[in-house]
Design an enzyme around this catalytic site. Structure first.
Site, PDB file in Angstrom:
ATOM      1  N   ASP A  40     -39.435   8.533  27.912  1.00 46.49           N
ATOM      2  CA  ASP A  40     -37.982   8.660  27.816  1.00 46.49           C
ATOM      3  C   ASP A  40     -37.541   8.213  26.429  1.00 46.49           C
ATOM      4  O   ASP A  40     -38.373   8.019  25.526  1.00 46.49           O
ATOM      5  CB  ASP A  40     -37.273   7.909  28.933  1.00 46.49           C
ATOM      6  CG  ASP A  40     -37.423   6.389  28.845  1.00 46.49           C
ATOM      7  OD1 ASP A  40     -37.962   5.890  27.836  1.00 46.49           O
ATOM      8  OD2 ASP A  40     -36.986   5.700  29.783  1.00 46.49           O
ATOM      9  N   ARG A  65     -27.254   4.107  36.496  1.00 46.62           N
ATOM     10  CA  ARG A  65     -27.306   3.530  35.146  1.00 46.62           C
ATOM     11  C   ARG A  65     -26.458   4.392  34.205  1.00 46.62           C
ATOM     12  O   ARG A  65     -26.852   5.500  33.850  1.00 46.62           O
ATOM     13  CB  ARG A  65     -28.740   3.442  34.635  1.00 46.62           C
ATOM     14  CG  ARG A  65     -28.818   2.925  33.201  1.00 46.62           C
ATOM     15  CD  ARG A  65     -30.188   2.404  32.807  1.00 46.62           C
ATOM     16  NE  ARG A  65     -31.193   3.435  32.656  1.00 46.62           N
ATOM     17  CZ  ARG A  65     -32.392   3.238  32.099  1.00 46.62           C
ATOM     18  NH1 ARG A  65     -32.709   2.031  31.639  1.00 46.62           N
ATOM     19  NH2 ARG A  65     -33.268   4.214  32.011  1.00 46.62           N
TER      20      ARG A  65
END
Length: 553
Positions: free
Chosen positions: A461, A176
């Site tokens: 996150d 990613r």
């Protein structure tokens, strides 16, 4: 900024400057040939990237002016054409029942590949702090892992090494890259900063594509934070140019798109269509999706105000509409539908709490499997067996549900996606305090170079930090009230939030080298500013660069 270490001119006469110290292994990643490739992608694709970012601002302004979100009329023919399908599932992506996620540091790389999951989302984005060394070392780690030549010894002397299973048992790596809005200020191309997206994509592709093709495992990517199907077209152009550059057949790259913005939820079919020769599937990126709803409708009054983050479960009506549509869209077009994150971290010191949490994880994954998802995400190796077991029970020997669970019962319905008012739950004083604690503690970890932080038993996150500060901003500006422990209601004002920030901050445990003071200042500015910052990580990155410049002087 750190002193310049590389000045390079490509054969086409493009000037490339790299700032920052590099050791021998990092220099192996930033070769002259790799820089030529990055410069090629930049000159071809960066102007359009900047146009797409401007278009995001225009679209947001229309929502602020009262224009409702809906499925696009101009692309109705794509949605109504039942004949097209995405490319067939690629090797290593046919069975995705469990995917583990995490940053690309060396220890996580080894643990993820030893986890027993089917895939690993190697994350340069929300689970990584985009410090220069993190981004470059991540490329080194992936290069070594693909060649099964990676080990790591912690400062306490614990050794980490890859197990030696057959290649077919190793998780498929899916990288990613950073979102389109982030830039890499350590690399200038003709005096313009390189897109973080192009750096992360490009270095991984340039160094590993041939090897991955040889292994039958890629190169594969997750694409984050898309807001429009034309952004998917941009990525498709990147893929075409990259494959042509290295002489790799078109369609070799495969991409799974995270549907983590409310605008992208209205364009799932169009996104798959734009990428159809490279598309692998869609993912329900639940935390960023919640953040996107808050951000998009932040000044639209109380109609779009959400309760405490903990109350916004995947069973809420708007979240059900979103995930049901995702599965329906993917299976209609022959793509994989991948479920959301289980962020719980098992705790051996608290077996009772762990038992209760694992039961909730199993319940969540069972719901996803029964809804038609082909796999799901976990944030910790300890959750892999639970998720695997759920999908094993349902799928048996089948690799997925694409052909067996079409979800033809789902009818695209705009109001279902926007039905925020039907969300049950309350805004509470405890929820406000949790947002403050998570926001400050996460940004402390981020500023110390770690993009994934264990806080109160959850792996947090950047997405959850964004929810924390954006909820507070919206609660203040919408005139919302919070329920206190005694049942009374209190208006959420900037003054009360400031008091709460000071109280929560005073109770935090300090440690040598913490960045809590900076984190508090950064979080306070973003939560209490008059103007809403699109992404918390942008001023955080500027703070990192400023600190780096002071060190280098």
């Amino acid at each position: 900024m750190a002193s310049s270490t590389i000045h390079h001119t490509t054969p086409e006469g493009i000037d490339v400057t790299v700032f920052g110290e590099l050791d021998a292994r990092q220099r192996e990643v930033l070769t002259d040939q790799a820089l030529d490739f990055l410069a090629h992608l930049h000159t071809k694709q960066n102007p359009r990237r900047l146009e797409l970012l401007d278009a995001r601002q225009d679209a947001r302004a229309k929502v602020a002016a009262g224009q409702p979100l809906d499925f696009e009329k101009s692309t109705r023919s794509i949605r109504e054409d039942d004949s097209w399908r995405v490319a067939p599932l690629a090797p290593g992506l046919k069975d995705r029942r469990v995917e583990i996620t995490g940053p690309v540091d060396r220890k996580m790389t080894i643990n993820a590949l030893n986890s027993g999951a089917k895939c690993w989302l190697a994350d340069f984005e929300d689970a990584s702090s985009p410090y220069w060394t993190n981004m470059v070392n991540g490329q080194v780690n992936l290069y070594d892992a693909i060649r099964h030549d990676i080990d790591f010894t912690s400062e306490h002397g614990k050794a980490y090494r890859l197990k030696k299973p057959a290649l077919a048992q190793m998780p498929t790596i899916i990288v990613r890259p950073r979102g389109l809005h982030l830039e890499e200020s350590h690399i200038l191309i003709d005096d313009q900063p390189l897109s973080g997206s192009l750096m992360d994509f490009g270095l991984y592709f340039f160094h590993n594509a041939d090897k991955l093709v040889e292994l039958g495992r890629g190169p594969y990517y997750y694409l984050p934070k898309l807001e429009h199907h034309l952004e998917a077209r941009w990525w498709n152009c990147v893929f075409n140019k990259a494959q042509d550059y290295l002489g790799i057949p078109q369609g070799t790259i495969r991409a799974t798109v995270l549907i983590e913005t409310i605008t992208a939820a209205f364009q799932m079919e169009e996104i798959l269509y734009q990428l159809r020769n490279h598309a692998a599937g869609l993912n329900a990126g639940r935390w960023d999706y919640i953040f996107s709803i808050i951000k998009t409708f932040r000044d639209s009054g109380t109609e779009y105000v959400l309760p405490d983050r903990a109350a916004v479960s995947m069973t809420q009506p708007m979240m059900r509409a979103y995930t049901d549509l995702l599965v329906h869209t993917c299976h209609k077009r022959g793509a994989s539908a991948i479920g959301g994150m289980s962020a719980f971290i098992p705790d051996s010191s608290n077996p009772e709490r762990t038992k209760e949490a694992l039961a909730k994880v199993r319940e969540d994954k069972t719901r996803e499997a029964n809804d038609g998802f082909d796999g799901s995400w976990v944030a910790h190796p300890g959750l892999v067996p639970i998720c695997m077991g759920v999908f094993d029970e349902l799928l048996l020997d089948a690799p997925h549900q694409i052909r067996t669970n079409k979800r033809d019962d789902v009818v695209p319905y705009a109001q279902g996606l926007l039905n925020v008012q039907a969300t049950t739950g309350s805004i509470t004083e405890a929820g406000l305090e949790t947002n403050i604690e998570v926001g400050i503690r996460y940004m402390d970890a981020w500023l110390n170079g770690s993009g994934a932080a264990a806080i109160n038993g959850l792996m947090e996150d950047a997405a959850t930090a964004e929810i924390s500060r954006s909820q507070i901003w919206q609660w203040i500006h919408s005139g919302s009230e919070a329920q206190r422990e005694d049942g009374s209601m209190k208006p959420i004002t900037a003054e009360w939030v400031t008091q709460k920030i000071n109280d929560v901050f005073a109770a935090l445990t300090r440690y040598d080298g913490d960045r809590l003071d900076d984190a508090k200042e950064l979080f306070t500015e973003s939560a209490l500013s008059e103007n809403f910052e699109d992404f918390l990580t942008i001023p955080a990155y500027e703070r990192y660069l400023a600190a780096e410049m002071k060190v280098s002087v």
